[in-house]
Design a protein around this motif. Structure first.
Motif, PDB file in Angstrom:
ATOM      1  N   SER A  45       0.813  -1.226   0.000  1.00  0.00           N
ATOM      2  CA  SER A  45       0.000   0.000   0.000  1.00  0.00           C
ATOM      3  C   SER A  45       0.845   1.275   0.000  1.00  0.00           C
ATOM      4  O   SER A  45       0.580   2.218   0.729  1.00  0.00           O
ATOM      5  CB  SER A  45      -0.988   0.014   1.171  1.00  0.00           C
ATOM      6  N   LYS A  46       1.886   1.287  -0.816  1.00  0.00           N
ATOM      7  CA  LYS A  46       2.716   2.476  -1.024  1.00  0.00           C
ATOM      8  C   LYS A  46       2.436   3.000  -2.437  1.00  0.00           C
ATOM      9  O   LYS A  46       3.303   2.999  -3.308  1.00  0.00           O
ATOM     10  CB  LYS A  46       4.198   2.119  -0.888  1.00  0.00           C
ATOM     11  N   ASP A  47       1.198   3.459  -2.651  1.00  0.00           N
ATOM     12  CA  ASP A  47       0.760   3.856  -3.983  1.00  0.00           C
ATOM     13  C   ASP A  47       1.546   5.044  -4.518  1.00  0.00           C
ATOM     14  O   ASP A  47       1.954   5.068  -5.683  1.00  0.00           O
ATOM     15  CB  ASP A  47      -0.730   4.186  -3.981  1.00  0.00           C
ATOM     16  N   LYS A  48       1.760   6.036  -3.670  1.00  0.00           N
ATOM     17  CA  LYS A  48       2.452   7.242  -4.121  1.00  0.00           C
ATOM     18  C   LYS A  48       3.896   6.920  -4.513  1.00  0.00           C
ATOM     19  O   LYS A  48       4.399   7.389  -5.531  1.00  0.00           O
ATOM     20  CB  LYS A  48       2.424   8.294  -3.027  1.00  0.00           C
ATOM     21  N   ARG A  49       4.546   6.092  -3.690  1.00  0.00           N
ATOM     22  CA  ARG A  49       5.924   5.704  -3.995  1.00  0.00           C
ATOM     23  C   ARG A  49       5.992   4.907  -5.299  1.00  0.00           C
ATOM     24  O   ARG A  49       6.934   5.038  -6.091  1.00  0.00           O
ATOM     25  CB  ARG A  49       6.470   4.864  -2.835  1.00  0.00           C
ATOM     26  N   ALA A  50       4.978   4.067  -5.527  1.00  0.00           N
ATOM     27  CA  ALA A  50       4.922   3.274  -6.759  1.00  0.00           C
ATOM     28  C   ALA A  50       4.787   4.184  -7.976  1.00  0.00           C
ATOM     29  O   ALA A  50       5.440   3.959  -9.001  1.00  0.00           O
ATOM     30  CB  ALA A  50       3.752   2.300  -6.693  1.00  0.00           C
ATOM     31  N   ARG A  51       3.941   5.211  -7.868  1.00  0.00           N
ATOM     32  CA  ARG A  51       3.792   6.153  -8.983  1.00  0.00           C
ATOM     33  C   ARG A  51       5.084   6.916  -9.234  1.00  0.00           C
ATOM     34  O   ARG A  51       5.477   7.145 -10.376  1.00  0.00           O
ATOM     35  CB  ARG A  51       2.642   7.121  -8.719  1.00  0.00           C
ATOM     36  N   LYS A  52       5.778   7.305  -8.169  1.00  0.00           N
ATOM     37  CA  LYS A  52       7.025   8.058  -8.323  1.00  0.00           C
ATOM     38  C   LYS A  52       8.109   7.196  -8.973  1.00  0.00           C
ATOM     39  O   LYS A  52       8.850   7.649  -9.845  1.00  0.00           O
ATOM     40  CB  LYS A  52       7.501   8.581  -6.973  1.00  0.00           C
ATOM     41  N   LEU A  53       8.200   5.934  -8.542  1.00  0.00           N
ATOM     42  CA  LEU A  53       9.180   5.032  -9.130  1.00  0.00           C
ATOM     43  C   LEU A  53       8.868   4.789 -10.606  1.00  0.00           C
ATOM     44  O   LEU A  53       9.757   4.834 -11.463  1.00  0.00           O
ATOM     45  CB  LEU A  53       9.184   3.697  -8.388  1.00  0.00           C
ATOM     46  N   SER A  54       7.605   4.558 -10.888  1.00  0.00           N
ATOM     47  CA  SER A  54       7.190   4.320 -12.267  1.00  0.00           C
ATOM     48  C   SER A  54       7.458   5.547 -13.137  1.00  0.00           C
ATOM     49  O   SER A  54       7.896   5.431 -14.282  1.00  0.00           O
ATOM     50  CB  SER A  54       5.710   3.947 -12.292  1.00  0.00           C
ATOM     51  N   LYS A  55       7.222   6.727 -12.597  1.00  0.00           N
ATOM     52  CA  LYS A  55       7.472   7.964 -13.344  1.00  0.00           C
ATOM     53  C   LYS A  55       8.959   8.115 -13.642  1.00  0.00           C
ATOM     54  O   LYS A  55       9.356   8.538 -14.732  1.00  0.00           O
ATOM     55  CB  LYS A  55       6.970   9.164 -12.542  1.00  0.00           C
ATOM     56  N   ALA A  56       9.800   7.745 -12.674  1.00  0.00           N
ATOM     57  CA  ALA A  56      11.243   7.855 -12.876  1.00  0.00           C
ATOM     58  C   ALA A  56      11.710   6.912 -13.977  1.00  0.00           C
ATOM     59  O   ALA A  56      12.625   7.241 -14.742  1.00  0.00           O
ATOM     60  CB  ALA A  56      11.971   7.552 -11.575  1.00  0.00           C
ATOM     61  N   ARG A  57      11.090   5.736 -14.080  1.00  0.00           N
ATOM     62  CA  ARG A  57      11.506   4.755 -15.081  1.00  0.00           C
ATOM     63  C   ARG A  57      10.909   5.052 -16.456  1.00  0.00           C
ATOM     64  O   ARG A  57      11.568   4.881 -17.476  1.00  0.00           O
ATOM     65  CB  ARG A  57      11.087   3.344 -14.664  1.00  0.00           C
ATOM     66  N   ILE A  58       9.638   5.496 -16.492  1.00  0.00           N
ATOM     67  CA  ILE A  58       8.958   5.703 -17.772  1.00  0.00           C
ATOM     68  C   ILE A  58       9.223   7.101 -18.317  1.00  0.00           C
ATOM     69  O   ILE A  58       9.469   7.279 -19.502  1.00  0.00           O
ATOM     70  CB  ILE A  58       7.440   5.451 -17.623  1.00  0.00           C
ATOM     71  N   GLY A  59       9.141   8.116 -17.457  1.00  0.00           N
ATOM     72  CA  GLY A  59       9.424   9.480 -17.882  1.00  0.00           C
ATOM     73  C   GLY A  59       8.228  10.399 -17.889  1.00  0.00           C
ATOM     74  O   GLY A  59       8.373  11.598 -17.735  1.00  0.00           O
ATOM     75  N   SER A  60       7.026   9.859 -18.049  1.00  0.00           N
ATOM     76  CA  SER A  60       5.822  10.678 -18.092  1.00  0.00           C
ATOM     77  C   SER A  60       4.919  10.272 -16.937  1.00  0.00           C
ATOM     78  O   SER A  60       4.682   9.081 -16.709  1.00  0.00           O
ATOM     79  CB  SER A  60       5.097  10.469 -19.415  1.00  0.00           C
ATOM     80  N   PHE A  61       4.395  11.254 -16.214  1.00  0.00           N
ATOM     81  CA  PHE A  61       3.578  10.935 -15.038  1.00  0.00           C
ATOM     82  C   PHE A  61       2.252  10.314 -15.443  1.00  0.00           C
ATOM     83  O   PHE A  61       1.755   9.395 -14.780  1.00  0.00           O
ATOM     84  CB  PHE A  61       3.344  12.182 -14.194  1.00  0.00           C
ATOM     85  N   SER A  62       1.673  10.776 -16.560  1.00  0.00           N
ATOM     86  CA  SER A  62       0.398  10.204 -16.991  1.00  0.00           C
ATOM     87  C   SER A  62       0.576   8.747 -17.405  1.00  0.00           C
ATOM     88  O   SER A  62      -0.264   7.889 -17.076  1.00  0.00           O
ATOM     89  CB  SER A  62      -0.202  11.015 -18.130  1.00  0.00           C
ATOM     90  N   LEU A  63       1.664   8.419 -18.096  1.00  0.00           N
ATOM     91  CA  LEU A  63       1.939   7.036 -18.458  1.00  0.00           C
ATOM     92  C   LEU A  63       2.281   6.202 -17.226  1.00  0.00           C
ATOM     93  O   LEU A  63       1.947   5.020 -17.155  1.00  0.00           O
ATOM     94  CB  LEU A  63       3.078   6.955 -19.467  1.00  0.00           C
ATOM     95  N   ALA A  64       2.927   6.835 -16.243  1.00  0.00           N
ATOM     96  CA  ALA A  64       3.256   6.132 -14.999  1.00  0.00           C
ATOM     97  C   ALA A  64       1.984   5.762 -14.244  1.00  0.00           C
ATOM     98  O   ALA A  64       1.860   4.650 -13.721  1.00  0.00           O
ATOM     99  CB  ALA A  64       4.160   6.995 -14.132  1.00  0.00           C
ATOM    100  N   LYS A  65       1.020   6.681 -14.189  1.00  0.00           N
ATOM    101  CA  LYS A  65      -0.250   6.386 -13.517  1.00  0.00           C
ATOM    102  C   LYS A  65      -0.968   5.251 -14.225  1.00  0.00           C
ATOM    103  O   LYS A  65      -1.539   4.362 -13.583  1.00  0.00           O
ATOM    104  CB  LYS A  65      -1.142   7.624 -13.473  1.00  0.00           C
ATOM    105  N   LYS A  66      -0.928   5.261 -15.553  1.00  0.00           N
ATOM    106  CA  LYS A  66      -1.561   4.197 -16.335  1.00  0.00           C
ATOM    107  C   LYS A  66      -0.900   2.855 -16.047  1.00  0.00           C
ATOM    108  O   LYS A  66      -1.579   1.826 -15.881  1.00  0.00           O
ATOM    109  CB  LYS A  66      -1.449   4.556 -17.819  1.00  0.00           C
TER     110      LYS A  66
END
Length: 101
Positions: free
Chosen positions: A63-84
């Motif tokens: 249940s670390k949703d925010k951290r997961a989004r931040k990590l995904s954003k760092a790897r993918i590059g776009s926050f909208s794609l990271a949320k997806k």
């Protein structure tokens, strides 16, 4: 390709060298075909998840949703794609839980 409103004049609203506007690729490409969906599912089944995707799934389980989004954003590059991506991985976790019960 259309010509811009630039006039080639050095001053004014339309100043600047006369150029052409290049079309940018659309961010939304429409619905996927049946074949594309099948091939992607097959590749996912054979290749599995990327290391960052496994880490994101572990963060979601804890249940670390925010951290997961931040990590995904760092790897993918776009926050909208990271949320997806996080939403997609969350759905996979939920489906696995439903299958286990």
């Amino acid at each position: 390709m259309t010509t811009t409103v630039r006039s080639g004049i050095i001053r004014g609203d339309n100043r600047g060298f006369v150029t052409q506007v290049r079309a940018r690729p659309a961010k939304v490409h429409g619905p996927s075909s049946k074949n594309t969906v099948f091939v992607r599912s097959l590749v996912r089944e054979v290749a599995g998840f990327a290391p960052y995707e496994r880490r994101v799934m572990e963060l979601l389980k804890n249940s670390k949703d925010k951290r997961a989004r931040k990590l995904s954003k760092a790897r993918i590059g776009s926050f909208s794609l990271a949320k997806k991506k996080v939403e997609e991985l969350g759905n996979i976790i939920a489906a696995a839980r439903r299958g286990a019960h």
